[in-house]
Design a protein around this motif. Structure first.
Motif, PDB file in Angstrom:
ATOM      1  N   LEU A 106       0.801  -1.029  -0.301  1.00  0.00           N
ATOM      2  CA  LEU A 106      -0.560  -0.048  -0.208  1.00  0.00           C
ATOM      3  C   LEU A 106       0.929   1.494   0.083  1.00  0.00           C
ATOM      4  N   ALA A 107       1.859   1.744   0.843  1.00  0.00           N
ATOM      5  CA  ALA A 107       2.590   2.102   0.937  1.00  0.00           C
ATOM      6  C   ALA A 107       3.527   3.181   0.125  1.00  0.00           C
ATOM      7  N   LEU A 108       4.411   1.748  -0.416  1.00  0.00           N
ATOM      8  CA  LEU A 108       5.375   2.104  -1.675  1.00  0.00           C
ATOM      9  C   LEU A 108       4.747   2.339  -3.240  1.00  0.00           C
ATOM     10  N   PRO A 109       3.287   1.339  -3.389  1.00  0.00           N
ATOM     11  CA  PRO A 109       3.108   2.599  -4.548  1.00  0.00           C
ATOM     12  C   PRO A 109       2.946   3.817  -4.518  1.00  0.00           C
ATOM     13  N   LEU A 110       2.408   4.354  -3.617  1.00  0.00           N
ATOM     14  CA  LEU A 110       2.073   5.377  -3.799  1.00  0.00           C
ATOM     15  C   LEU A 110       2.902   6.856  -3.393  1.00  0.00           C
ATOM     16  N   TRP A 111       4.081   6.361  -2.348  1.00  0.00           N
ATOM     17  CA  TRP A 111       5.242   7.093  -2.530  1.00  0.00           C
ATOM     18  C   TRP A 111       6.026   6.905  -3.477  1.00  0.00           C
ATOM     19  N   PHE A 112       5.671   5.840  -4.684  1.00  0.00           N
ATOM     20  CA  PHE A 112       6.901   6.523  -5.121  1.00  0.00           C
ATOM     21  C   PHE A 112       6.501   7.129  -6.744  1.00  0.00           C
ATOM     22  N   THR A 113       5.350   7.104  -6.992  1.00  0.00           N
ATOM     23  CA  THR A 113       4.182   7.839  -7.666  1.00  0.00           C
ATOM     24  C   THR A 113       3.988   8.962  -7.578  1.00  0.00           C
ATOM     25  N   PHE A 114       4.057   9.502  -6.235  1.00  0.00           N
ATOM     26  CA  PHE A 114       4.272  10.798  -5.784  1.00  0.00           C
ATOM     27  C   PHE A 114       5.610  11.427  -6.184  1.00  0.00           C
ATOM     28  N   MET A 115       6.734  10.427  -5.865  1.00  0.00           N
ATOM     29  CA  MET A 115       8.005  10.901  -6.590  1.00  0.00           C
ATOM     30  C   MET A 115       8.356  10.838  -7.566  1.00  0.00           C
ATOM     31  N   ILE A 116       7.201  10.306  -8.419  1.00  0.00           N
ATOM     32  CA  ILE A 116       7.955  10.832  -9.751  1.00  0.00           C
ATOM     33  C   ILE A 116       7.009  12.049 -10.462  1.00  0.00           C
ATOM     34  N   PHE A 117       5.597  12.199  -9.667  1.00  0.00           N
ATOM     35  CA  PHE A 117       4.545  13.227  -9.978  1.00  0.00           C
ATOM     36  C   PHE A 117       5.691  14.220  -9.838  1.00  0.00           C
ATOM     37  N   GLY A 118       6.206  14.288  -8.162  1.00  0.00           N
ATOM     38  CA  GLY A 118       7.093  15.971  -7.974  1.00  0.00           C
ATOM     39  C   GLY A 118       7.935  16.051  -9.139  1.00  0.00           C
ATOM     40  N   TRP A 119       8.881  14.800  -9.232  1.00  0.00           N
ATOM     41  CA  TRP A 119      10.293  15.460  -9.854  1.00  0.00           C
ATOM     42  C   TRP A 119       9.955  15.363 -11.066  1.00  0.00           C
ATOM     43  N   ILE A 120       8.954  15.313 -11.471  1.00  0.00           N
ATOM     44  CA  ILE A 120       8.869  15.656 -13.309  1.00  0.00           C
ATOM     45  C   ILE A 120       7.892  17.001 -13.522  1.00  0.00           C
ATOM     46  N   ASN A 121       6.884  17.421 -12.550  1.00  0.00           N
ATOM     47  CA  ASN A 121       6.173  18.620 -13.130  1.00  0.00           C
ATOM     48  C   ASN A 121       7.024  19.542 -11.911  1.00  0.00           C
ATOM     49  N   ASN A 122       7.334  19.420 -10.329  1.00  0.00           N
ATOM     50  CA  ASN A 122       8.014  20.310  -9.921  1.00  0.00           C
ATOM     51  C   ASN A 122       9.490  20.242  -9.673  1.00  0.00           C
ATOM     52  N   THR A 123      10.303  19.754 -10.440  1.00  0.00           N
ATOM     53  CA  THR A 123      11.399  19.518 -10.241  1.00  0.00           C
ATOM     54  C   THR A 123      12.343  20.812  -9.369  1.00  0.00           C
ATOM     55  N   GLN A 124      11.889  21.913  -9.314  1.00  0.00           N
ATOM     56  CA  GLN A 124      12.291  23.063  -9.032  1.00  0.00           C
ATOM     57  C   GLN A 124      11.829  23.038  -7.019  1.00  0.00           C
ATOM     58  N   HIS A 125      10.483  22.450  -7.233  1.00  0.00           N
ATOM     59  CA  HIS A 125       9.647  23.195  -5.491  1.00  0.00           C
ATOM     60  C   HIS A 125      10.858  21.080  -5.179  1.00  0.00           C
ATOM     61  N   MET A 126      10.978  20.244  -5.712  1.00  0.00           N
ATOM     62  CA  MET A 126      11.492  19.457  -4.712  1.00  0.00           C
ATOM     63  C   MET A 126      12.749  19.754  -4.510  1.00  0.00           C
ATOM     64  N   PHE A 127      13.914  20.081  -5.269  1.00  0.00           N
ATOM     65  CA  PHE A 127      15.267  20.478  -4.819  1.00  0.00           C
ATOM     66  C   PHE A 127      15.261  21.433  -3.322  1.00  0.00           C
ATOM     67  N   ILE A 128      13.602  22.568  -3.291  1.00  0.00           N
ATOM     68  CA  ILE A 128      13.632  23.372  -2.378  1.00  0.00           C
ATOM     69  C   ILE A 128      13.552  22.408  -1.320  1.00  0.00           C
ATOM     70  N   HIS A 129      12.795  21.714  -0.994  1.00  0.00           N
ATOM     71  CA  HIS A 129      12.424  20.736   0.153  1.00  0.00           C
ATOM     72  C   HIS A 129      13.373  19.751   0.900  1.00  0.00           C
TER      73      HIS A 129
END
Length: 225
Positions: A106-129
């Motif tokens: 349950l946890a791994l696919p959710l987290w992996f999906t969030f990471m893919i979405f974040g790094w593709i669409n909000n790369t700068q935002h992810m680096f800031i975090h």
């Protein structure tokens, strides 16, 4: 005979070498009467109330970037975990959420999906975090390592938290029930009362852990939007 205390959580029910334990994850769907879906009952209104509360809670946590329908998967996740937690409280029913293979699934696919979405669409935002605000320049490289590690272990902590809480209460109830066979009747009544209180606590833990798992998943998703 049990080889150790944790053997009670081993999948063992099978027919013709086919494991049936994991069917308990869907068992709750079979005991819901058809009238629940067709006729407005008190149970139906109560679940609608719970769903509306969760929708407002998740919508607020996701923030201004909320889009219609994004809370649906989170409410479904809460319902699945809650159903499996409660089904595990019944005697002789396999507790699927006490296994890492279920919780990590349950946890791994959710987290992996969030990471893919974040790094593709909000790369700068992810680096800031990766560098918290106000971090001194000489500590920035060190903080990037710390934040990266904390991000990578998130699915593991989600899965282990749910699994450990489900196992802990079940182990206590199992220990008390095994003690109940070799004690005087006066002490036996105390043990039975304690087991009833523990069962009530486990019911509360089932709800709380389903809520905590879903809330943390929502917070992780809000960081990548």
């Amino acid at each position: 005979m049990m080889t150790n205390l944790f053997t009670i959580f081993d999948p063992s029910t099978n027919i013709l070498s086919l494991s049936l334990n994991w069917l308990s994850t869907l068992l709750g769907l079979f005991i819901i009467p058809i009238s629940f879906w067709l006729i407005p009952t008190r149970l139906f209104f109560f679940w609608n109330l719970v769903s509306n509360f969760l929708h407002k809670e998740f919508k607020m946590l996701i923030g201004p970037n909320y889009s219609n329908g994004s809370t649906f998967i989170l409410i479904s996740l809460f319902s699945l975990i809650l159903m499996n937690n409660f089904m595990g409280l019944y005697p002789y029913i396999f507790t699927s959420t006490s296994h890492l293979s279920m919780t990590l699934t349950l946890a791994l696919p959710l987290w992996f999906t969030f990471m893919i979405f974040g790094w593709i669409n909000n790369t700068q935002h992810m680096f800031i975090h990766l560098v918290p605000q106000g971090t001194p320049s000489m500590l920035m490289s060190f903080m990037v390592i710390i934040e990266t590690i904390s991000n990578l272990i998130r699915p593991g902590t989600l899965a282990v938290r749910l699994m450990a809480n489900m196992i802990a209460g079940h182990l206590l109830i199992t220990l008390l029930s095994s003690m109940n066979l070799n004690v005087p009747s006066s002490i036996s009544m105390v043990l039975i009362l304690t087991m009833i209180l523990l069962l009530t606590l486990e019911a509360a833990v089932s709800v709380i852990q389903a809520y905590v798992f879903t809330i943390l998943s929502t917070l992780y998703s809000s960081e990548v939007i």
